[in-house]
Scaffold this active site. Structure first.
Site, PDB file in Angstrom:
ATOM      1  N   SER A 140       0.872  -1.187   0.000  1.00 19.72           N
ATOM      2  CA  SER A 140       0.000   0.000   0.000  1.00 19.72           C
ATOM      3  C   SER A 140       0.897   1.222   0.000  1.00 19.72           C
ATOM      4  O   SER A 140       2.089   1.139   0.345  1.00 19.72           O
ATOM      5  CB  SER A 140      -0.845  -0.015   1.276  1.00 19.72           C
ATOM      6  OG  SER A 140      -1.491   1.217   1.485  1.00 19.72           O
ATOM      7  N   TYR A 153      -2.211  -0.882  10.239  1.00 22.97           N
ATOM      8  CA  TYR A 153      -2.304  -1.237   8.806  1.00 22.97           C
ATOM      9  C   TYR A 153      -0.989  -0.885   8.104  1.00 22.97           C
ATOM     10  O   TYR A 153      -0.410  -1.712   7.382  1.00 22.97           O
ATOM     11  CB  TYR A 153      -3.471  -0.458   8.189  1.00 22.97           C
ATOM     12  CG  TYR A 153      -3.599  -0.587   6.697  1.00 22.97           C
ATOM     13  CD1 TYR A 153      -4.201  -1.704   6.126  1.00 22.97           C
ATOM     14  CD2 TYR A 153      -3.135   0.418   5.838  1.00 22.97           C
ATOM     15  CE1 TYR A 153      -4.323  -1.814   4.741  1.00 22.97           C
ATOM     16  CE2 TYR A 153      -3.258   0.309   4.473  1.00 22.97           C
ATOM     17  CZ  TYR A 153      -3.853  -0.806   3.922  1.00 22.97           C
ATOM     18  OH  TYR A 153      -3.973  -0.927   2.558  1.00 22.97           O
TER      19      TYR A 153
HETATM   20  N1  LIG Z   1      -8.704   0.193  -1.814  1.00 26.27           N
HETATM   21  C1  LIG Z   1      -7.620   0.937  -1.632  1.00 26.27           C
HETATM   22  O1  LIG Z   1      -7.658   2.154  -1.819  1.00 26.27           O
HETATM   23  C2  LIG Z   1      -6.319   0.256  -1.258  1.00 26.27           C
HETATM   24  C3  LIG Z   1      -5.149   1.021  -1.257  1.00 26.27           C
HETATM   25  C4  LIG Z   1      -3.936   0.404  -0.959  1.00 26.27           C
HETATM   26  C5  LIG Z   1      -3.894  -0.959  -0.657  1.00 26.27           C
HETATM   27  N2  LIG Z   1      -5.058  -1.673  -0.653  1.00 26.27           N
HETATM   28  C6  LIG Z   1      -4.944  -3.110  -0.368  1.00 26.27           C
HETATM   29  O2  LIG Z   1      -5.400  -3.812  -1.498  1.00 26.27           O
HETATM   30  C7  LIG Z   1      -5.929  -5.077  -1.090  1.00 26.27           C
HETATM   31  C8  LIG Z   1      -7.313  -5.251  -1.666  1.00 26.27           C
HETATM   32  O3  LIG Z   1      -8.056  -4.114  -1.322  1.00 26.27           O
HETATM   33  P1  LIG Z   1      -9.459  -3.770  -2.006  1.00 26.27           P
HETATM   34  O4  LIG Z   1      -9.674  -2.323  -1.860  1.00 26.27           O
HETATM   35  O5  LIG Z   1      -9.531  -4.407  -3.340  1.00 26.27           O
HETATM   36  O6  LIG Z   1     -10.393  -4.493  -0.942  1.00 26.27           O
HETATM   37  P2  LIG Z   1     -11.893  -4.971  -0.977  1.00 26.27           P
HETATM   38  O7  LIG Z   1     -12.387  -4.756   0.409  1.00 26.27           O
HETATM   39  O8  LIG Z   1     -12.656  -4.402  -2.128  1.00 26.27           O
HETATM   40  O9  LIG Z   1     -11.713  -6.550  -1.241  1.00 26.27           O
HETATM   41  C9  LIG Z   1     -11.045  -7.363  -0.342  1.00 26.27           C
HETATM   42  C10 LIG Z   1     -11.580  -8.779  -0.452  1.00 26.27           C
HETATM   43  O10 LIG Z   1     -10.849  -9.558   0.481  1.00 26.27           O
HETATM   44  C11 LIG Z   1     -11.738 -10.392   1.189  1.00 26.27           C
HETATM   45  N3  LIG Z   1     -11.168 -10.690   2.490  1.00 26.27           N
HETATM   46  C12 LIG Z   1     -11.134  -9.907   3.588  1.00 26.27           C
HETATM   47  N4  LIG Z   1     -10.551 -10.548   4.610  1.00 26.27           N
HETATM   48  C13 LIG Z   1     -10.203 -11.770   4.145  1.00 26.27           C
HETATM   49  C14 LIG Z   1      -9.588 -12.912   4.723  1.00 26.27           C
HETATM   50  N5  LIG Z   1      -9.218 -12.920   6.012  1.00 26.27           N
HETATM   51  N6  LIG Z   1      -9.378 -13.998   3.960  1.00 26.27           N
HETATM   52  C15 LIG Z   1      -9.773 -14.002   2.669  1.00 26.27           C
HETATM   53  N7  LIG Z   1     -10.384 -12.976   2.060  1.00 26.27           N
HETATM   54  C16 LIG Z   1     -10.597 -11.868   2.793  1.00 26.27           C
HETATM   55  C17 LIG Z   1     -13.043  -9.622   1.261  1.00 26.27           C
HETATM   56  O11 LIG Z   1     -14.153 -10.490   1.445  1.00 26.27           O
HETATM   57  C18 LIG Z   1     -13.066  -8.906  -0.084  1.00 26.27           C
HETATM   58  O12 LIG Z   1     -13.747  -9.659  -1.067  1.00 26.27           O
HETATM   59  C19 LIG Z   1      -5.846  -5.086   0.422  1.00 26.27           C
HETATM   60  O13 LIG Z   1      -4.677  -5.770   0.819  1.00 26.27           O
HETATM   61  C20 LIG Z   1      -5.756  -3.612   0.786  1.00 26.27           C
HETATM   62  O14 LIG Z   1      -5.102  -3.414   2.013  1.00 26.27           O
HETATM   63  C21 LIG Z   1      -6.261  -1.104  -0.945  1.00 26.27           C
END
Ligand SMILES: NC(=O)c1ccc[n+]([C@@H]2O[C@H](COP(=O)([O-])OP(=O)(O)OC[C@H]3O[C@@H](n4cnc5c(N)ncnc54)[C@H](O)[C@@H]3O)[C@@H](O)[C@H]2O)c1
Length: 246
Positions: A140, A153
């Protein structure tokens, strides 16, 4: 990419789902791993619409038996694992970092760090048996700079960067490329639900003046997983509209 097999954790939503669809369009067999049946099955449906073979394995990535199970189910269905998008993660409630409860601390560390480590441990082991593979870990912006109110986080995402760089040093000669992405704030369903003025303020803080779109992250992930990125290894790629540069 045709005929390769990918595992995508957190594949039921956001970056994971976008990446699954783009890989499916290239003929990759997909194993969607998610804790949510609804999300996971939706992504399988979307991949099948693209003509790809896809399975869903329900798993909490922080549970070792369930990690072993998603690896075994993928081998059972497709015979090997070529690509791994190690992506499932959760953020935090947004309190000042040292006010984060012990339970929340444990939950974030368990999913973001333990879950990513278990995945690497058991997926890379399979890649060693078949002569190589490519891995992208989701860090991230908070993995390369501090993130007020999301300190735990941010700490877990810094840990992902450390794991990526270290494992890259250890497995490069085994033909396994390992990289990380560091996305900034993206317009995911969660962010879209924020009040309009909060979204505008977040966008204003980005040098490009806007938030990212999940497909912009997925494009980079597909590239890093592909042979086009054949000499990119141990890298942490920012996809953040310039935020990490400030
Ligand atoms: N959205 C952002 O702006 C952003 C920015 C930087 C990093 N990230 C990182 O990107 C990754 C994905 O984020 P996103 O925004 O696509 O998230 P999201 O919430 O849209 O999707 C995450 C998915 O992971 C699943 N999940 C959650 N906990 C879980 C577990 N313990 N085991 C298996 N599945 C699980 C959820 O059910 C969901 O379908 C994460 O690691 C997040 O930290 C997101």
């Amino acid at each position: 990419m045709k005929g390769k097999t990918a595992i995508i954790t957190g594949g039921g939503s956001g970056f994971g789902q976008e990446t699954a669809i783009k890989l499916a369009q290239q003929g990759v067999n997909i194993c969607v791993v998610d804790i949510s049946d609804e999300n996971g099955l939706k992504t399988v449906e979307l991949c099948e619409k693209e003509g790809a073979q896809a399975i869903f394995v329900k798993a909490d990535v922080s549970n070792l038996d369930q990690v072993k199970n998603y690896v075994a189910k993928t081998i059972e269905a497709f015979g090997k694992i070529d690509l791994f998008f190690n992506n499932a993660g959760i953020s935090g409630s947004g309190v000042r970092t040292l006010e984060c409860s012990e339970d929340e601390f444990e939950a974030i560390v368990n999913v973001n760090l333990k879950g990513a480590f278990y995945g690497l441990k058991y997926v890379v082991n399979e890649m060693l048996k078949t002569g190589g593979g490519s891995v992208v870990n989701t860090a991230s912006l908070g993995g390369v700079v501090g993130m007020p109110t999301l300190g735990v986080y941010s700490a877990t995402k810094h840990a992902i960067v450390g794991l990526t760089k270290t494992i890259a040093g250890e497995y490069g000669r085994d033909n396994i490329r390992i990289n990380a992405i560091a996305p900034g704030t993206n317009e995911t369903p969660m962010v879209k639900a924020f009040p309009a003025d909060a979204i505008a303020a977040m966008a204003d803080a980005v040098p490009m003046g806007r938030l990212g779109q999940p497909h912009e992250v997925a494009d980079v992930v597909v590239f890093l997983l592909s042979e086009q990125a054949s000499y990119i290894h141990g890298a942490v790629i920012s996809i953040d509209g310039g935020s990490a540069a400030l």
